[in-house]
Enzyme design. Structure first.
Site, PDB file in Angstrom:
ATOM      1  N   HIS A   1     -17.847 -10.729  40.826  1.00 43.32           N
ATOM      2  CA  HIS A   1     -19.028 -10.447  40.004  1.00 43.32           C
ATOM      3  C   HIS A   1     -18.786 -10.980  38.599  1.00 43.32           C
ATOM      4  CE1 HIS A   1     -22.324  -8.261  38.131  1.00 43.32           C
ATOM      5  NE2 HIS A   1     -22.791  -8.091  39.349  1.00 43.32           N
TER       6      HIS A   1
ATOM      7  N   ASP B   1     -23.804  -6.461  47.120  1.00 41.70           N
ATOM      8  CA  ASP B   1     -24.290  -7.116  48.341  1.00 41.70           C
ATOM      9  C   ASP B   1     -23.354  -6.973  49.525  1.00 41.70           C
ATOM     10  OD1 ASP B   1     -25.490  -9.509  46.069  1.00 41.70           O
ATOM     11  OD2 ASP B   1     -26.737  -8.201  47.312  1.00 41.70           O
TER      12      ASP B   1
HETATM   13  C1  SDX Z   1     -25.402 -10.258  42.516  1.00 40.59           C
HETATM   14  O1  SDX Z   1     -25.139 -10.684  37.612  1.00 40.59           O
HETATM   15  C2  SDX Z   1     -25.530  -9.657  38.286  1.00 40.59           C
HETATM   16  O2  SDX Z   1     -25.658  -8.556  37.801  1.00 40.59           O
HETATM   17  C3  SDX Z   1     -25.876  -9.956  39.761  1.00 40.59           C
HETATM   18  C4  SDX Z   1     -26.140  -8.730  40.650  1.00 40.59           C
HETATM   19  C5  SDX Z   1     -27.411  -8.009  40.249  1.00 40.59           C
HETATM   20  O3  SDX Z   1     -27.497  -6.800  40.514  1.00 40.59           O
HETATM   21  O4  SDX Z   1     -28.364  -8.694  39.762  1.00 40.59           O
HETATM   22  O5  SDX Z   1     -25.039  -7.843  40.577  1.00 40.59           O
HETATM   23  C6  SDX Z   1     -26.338  -9.167  42.108  1.00 40.59           C
HETATM   24  O6  SDX Z   1     -25.755 -11.408  42.399  1.00 40.59           O
HETATM   25  C7  SDX Z   1     -24.008  -9.905  42.972  1.00 40.59           C
HETATM   26  C8  SDX Z   1     -23.126 -11.165  43.270  1.00 40.59           C
HETATM   27  C9  SDX Z   1     -23.494 -11.665  44.667  1.00 40.59           C
HETATM   28  N1  SDX Z   1     -22.823 -12.981  44.907  1.00 40.59           N
HETATM   29  C10 SDX Z   1     -21.819 -13.098  45.780  1.00 40.59           C
HETATM   30  O7  SDX Z   1     -21.300 -12.166  46.384  1.00 40.59           O
HETATM   31  C11 SDX Z   1     -21.364 -14.545  46.015  1.00 40.59           C
HETATM   32  C12 SDX Z   1     -19.839 -14.610  45.999  1.00 40.59           C
HETATM   33  N2  SDX Z   1     -19.366 -14.352  44.624  1.00 40.59           N
HETATM   34  C13 SDX Z   1     -19.102 -15.486  43.801  1.00 40.59           C
HETATM   35  O8  SDX Z   1     -19.839 -16.643  44.048  1.00 40.59           O
HETATM   36  C14 SDX Z   1     -18.842 -15.134  42.340  1.00 40.59           C
HETATM   37  O9  SDX Z   1     -17.973 -14.086  42.329  1.00 40.59           O
HETATM   38  C15 SDX Z   1     -20.034 -14.822  41.436  1.00 40.59           C
HETATM   39  C16 SDX Z   1     -21.042 -15.906  41.468  1.00 40.59           C
HETATM   40  C17 SDX Z   1     -20.655 -13.532  41.830  1.00 40.59           C
HETATM   41  C18 SDX Z   1     -19.480 -14.687  40.016  1.00 40.59           C
HETATM   42  O10 SDX Z   1     -18.975 -15.919  39.673  1.00 40.59           O
HETATM   43  P1  SDX Z   1     -18.371 -16.180  38.187  1.00 40.59           P
HETATM   44  O11 SDX Z   1     -18.457 -14.979  37.337  1.00 40.59           O
HETATM   45  O12 SDX Z   1     -18.988 -17.446  37.682  1.00 40.59           O
HETATM   46  O13 SDX Z   1     -16.858 -16.347  38.484  1.00 40.59           O
HETATM   47  P2  SDX Z   1     -16.180 -17.717  38.796  1.00 40.59           P
HETATM   48  O14 SDX Z   1     -16.984 -18.486  39.777  1.00 40.59           O
HETATM   49  O15 SDX Z   1     -15.815 -18.355  37.493  1.00 40.59           O
HETATM   50  O16 SDX Z   1     -14.841 -17.244  39.574  1.00 40.59           O
HETATM   51  C19 SDX Z   1     -13.647 -16.903  38.858  1.00 40.59           C
HETATM   52  C20 SDX Z   1     -12.520 -17.187  39.842  1.00 40.59           C
HETATM   53  C21 SDX Z   1     -12.547 -18.616  40.394  1.00 40.59           C
HETATM   54  O17 SDX Z   1     -11.241 -18.952  40.784  1.00 40.59           O
HETATM   55  P3  SDX Z   1     -10.324 -19.844  39.725  1.00 40.59           P
HETATM   56  O18 SDX Z   1     -11.145 -21.073  39.399  1.00 40.59           O
HETATM   57  O19 SDX Z   1     -10.096 -18.930  38.528  1.00 40.59           O
HETATM   58  O20 SDX Z   1      -9.058 -20.141  40.512  1.00 40.59           O
HETATM   59  O21 SDX Z   1     -12.652 -16.327  40.993  1.00 40.59           O
HETATM   60  C22 SDX Z   1     -12.893 -17.122  42.145  1.00 40.59           C
HETATM   61  C23 SDX Z   1     -13.364 -18.472  41.660  1.00 40.59           C
HETATM   62  O22 SDX Z   1     -13.036 -19.491  42.606  1.00 40.59           O
HETATM   63  N3  SDX Z   1     -13.931 -16.435  42.922  1.00 40.59           N
HETATM   64  C24 SDX Z   1     -13.934 -16.311  44.244  1.00 40.59           C
HETATM   65  C25 SDX Z   1     -15.057 -15.538  44.548  1.00 40.59           C
HETATM   66  N4  SDX Z   1     -15.714 -15.222  43.421  1.00 40.59           N
HETATM   67  C26 SDX Z   1     -15.005 -15.788  42.415  1.00 40.59           C
HETATM   68  N5  SDX Z   1     -13.082 -16.781  45.201  1.00 40.59           N
HETATM   69  C27 SDX Z   1     -13.393 -16.462  46.470  1.00 40.59           C
HETATM   70  N6  SDX Z   1     -14.473 -15.717  46.860  1.00 40.59           N
HETATM   71  C28 SDX Z   1     -15.309 -15.243  45.915  1.00 40.59           C
HETATM   72  N7  SDX Z   1     -16.370 -14.526  46.279  1.00 40.59           N
END
Ligand code: SDX
Length: 428
Positions: A307, A364
């Site tokens: 998140h 989710d």
């Molecule tokens: C919602 O914003 C809100 O409030 C949203 C929400 C709401 O109520 O409106 O809460 C609803 O959208 C919840 C999120 C649902 N999405 C998912 O579950 C999709 C999977 N999650 C990711 O795509 C990700 O965690 C996000 C998009 C939710 C957040 O991404 P960020 O904050 O941009 O974080 P990032 O992509 O910079 O990740 C940081 C690190 C990275 O690794 P490094 O580059 O540091 O090595 O964490 C890793 C990412 O690769 N990472 C994951 C991951 N999420 C982040 N690795 C594997 N699986 C994941 N799910």
């Protein structure tokens, strides 16, 4: 504690005021930055460090896993209130009196008819069109049938527009579902409560009466309370920025529906179940999928994990996980997908990759388990999220307009070509 921030650029120092929120959050007010520095801007892709507005609606603390609507704790509301009452609180700022709630509920019911010509638009979609695409189009189409823009300063006009929106969007959501099924569309039933009506419109078929289950109604009511608002998430920021151009409420919400559809945002609840089903088909090997999620060469991400704000447990995920167990037990359902979800969570939360990056289950991760148990098809999960988030979108749009916020128009850092002259085709 100083209320001034000092920024030094090219040897020159600039002072900017510090603003503190009611929960102690600290912001540097950079409204004058570009002017006083002769063009310096900030750069913050994804706005991870940038506040777009001040807001009095939702407070969340990602580090402590706190979420409150208008100061009331989420668990308190989910336990003691109902979706429509929390909707009123989120939009208008106070819990309604009995008289206020009655007027709100009755005004919503009095607006529950949708123009029959909307069905001509639905007829134009292919049967298997994703219901989020149908919902976004139909929400935008509401403007065509109700083009008068609302005067946000007129409380009664705004109240009527809010009730109209709360009333018609669930009907369109149910019609999108019935389009996918090839079933006749249901109309709102004003004899039912808001959530009872949503369920009946989704599930009633002309050949049988639809028997409402209080357990299902309560489970959906509580689940949608947890989705009502979440400060400046992607879809809410979209609603605010579209509304900042003084586009209408329906048009702004249609844009929010499209943003929510993204699998990194609200579309994740559908993606989680599809992922869990893949793991199930693959023999339930959760370790294999944890490795895929950690592999930088593999685009696979653990859907429902991580998140932007929560670097601790998403408080909603905790409540939903408990509710998922209760709903499945109440309904006597044994869903192997839930067991896979729990094993996936346990394995991930012990894995250094996820621990180091503070990746926890989000809202989710478990919500789809409940939607499945309630008989809602996977393609409709994000539509249910939209029904839940609708009050938050309305509340944030109204706050943005009442605060007379300027049109949203970010700057950029240009990294393209310097000036060059046209070259005739013959010389290229
Ligand atoms: C919602 O914003 C809100 O409030 C949203 C929400 C709401 O109520 O409106 O809460 C609803 O959208 C919840 C999120 C649902 N999405 C998912 O579950 C999709 C999977 N999650 C990711 O795509 C990700 O965690 C996000 C998009 C939710 C957040 O991404 P960020 O904050 O941009 O974080 P990032 O992509 O910079 O990740 C940081 C690190 C990275 O690794 P490094 O580059 O540091 O090595 O964490 C890793 C990412 O690769 N990472 C994951 C991951 N999420 C982040 N690795 C594997 N699986 C994941 N799910």
């Amino acid at each position: 504690m100083s209320d001034i921030a000092i920024l030094e650029v090219d040897g020159k120092k600039y002072e900017f005021p510090i603003i503190r929120g009611t929960e102690g959050e600290v912001a540097i007010d950079l409204k004058t930055l570009r002017g006083v520095t002769g063009g310096v801007i900030t750069l913050d892709p994804g706005f991870k460090n940038t506040g777009s507005c001040v807001s009095a609606i939702t407070f969340l603390d990602g580090e402590k896993g706190i979420l409150r609507y208008r100061g009331y704790g989420l668990e308190d509301l989910a336990t003691n209130s109902n979706f429509l009452e929390v909707t009123y609180l989120t939009i208008f700022g106070e819990l309604p009196t009995k008289k206020e709630f009655k007027r709100f509920e009755e005004t919503i019911k009095s607006n529950s008819m949708v123009n029959e010509e909307m069905k001509d638009i639905i007829d134009g979609f292919p049967k298997n069109a994703h219901p989020m695409g149908i919902l976004s189009s139909l929400t935008s189409a509401l403007t065509a049938f109700d083009p008068k823009s609302v005067n946000v300063e007129d409380e009664e006009e705004m109240f009527q527009a809010i009730c109209k929106t709360m009333s018609k969007i669930p009907v369109l959501a149910a019609w999108a579902h019935k389009k996918n099924l090839g079933h006749p569309m249901n109309y709102s039933n004003n004899n039912l409560s808001y959530i009872e009506n949503v369920l009946e419109m989704l599930f009633k078929i002309p050949t049988e009466s639809y028997k409402l289950s209080p357990k299902v109604v309560n489970a959906l009511d509580q689940l949608l309370i947890l989705h009502i608002d979440h400060e400046q998430n992607c879809s809410t920021s979209t609603v605010r920025i579209v509304g900042s151009a003084h586009a209408g409420l329906f048009a702004s919400i249609a844009a929010g529906v499209s943003a929510l559809w993204g699998p990194l945002h609200g579309g994740a609840n559908q993606a989680v179940i599809e992922m869990l089903k893949d793991i199930q088909k693959d023999g339930g090997d959760v370790e294999k999928y944890i490795l895929k999620a950690k592999d930088k060469n593999d685009p696979f991400r653990l859907m429902g994990f991580g998140h932007r704000v929560y670097k601790n447990f998403d408080p909603r995920a905790k409540i939903i996980k408990k509710a998922a167990d209760e709903v499945l037990e109440d309904l006597g359902i044994d869903d192997p997908i839930l067991d896979i979800a729990k094993r996936l969570e346990e394995t991930a939360l012990k894995d250094a990759y996820f621990v180091k990056r503070k990746l926890y289950p989000n809202v989710d991760f478990y919500s789809g388990i409940i939607y499945r148990a309630l008989g809602i098809p996977t393609k409709m999960f994000t539509v249910m999220f939209a029904i839940g988030r609708l009050p938050g979108w309305i509340a944030q749009w109204r706050e943005m307009r009442l605060n007379k916020e300027p049109i949203g128009r970010p700057r950029q850092l240009y990294i393209g070509e310097n000036q060059r002259s046209f070259v005739a085709m013959s010389e290229r």
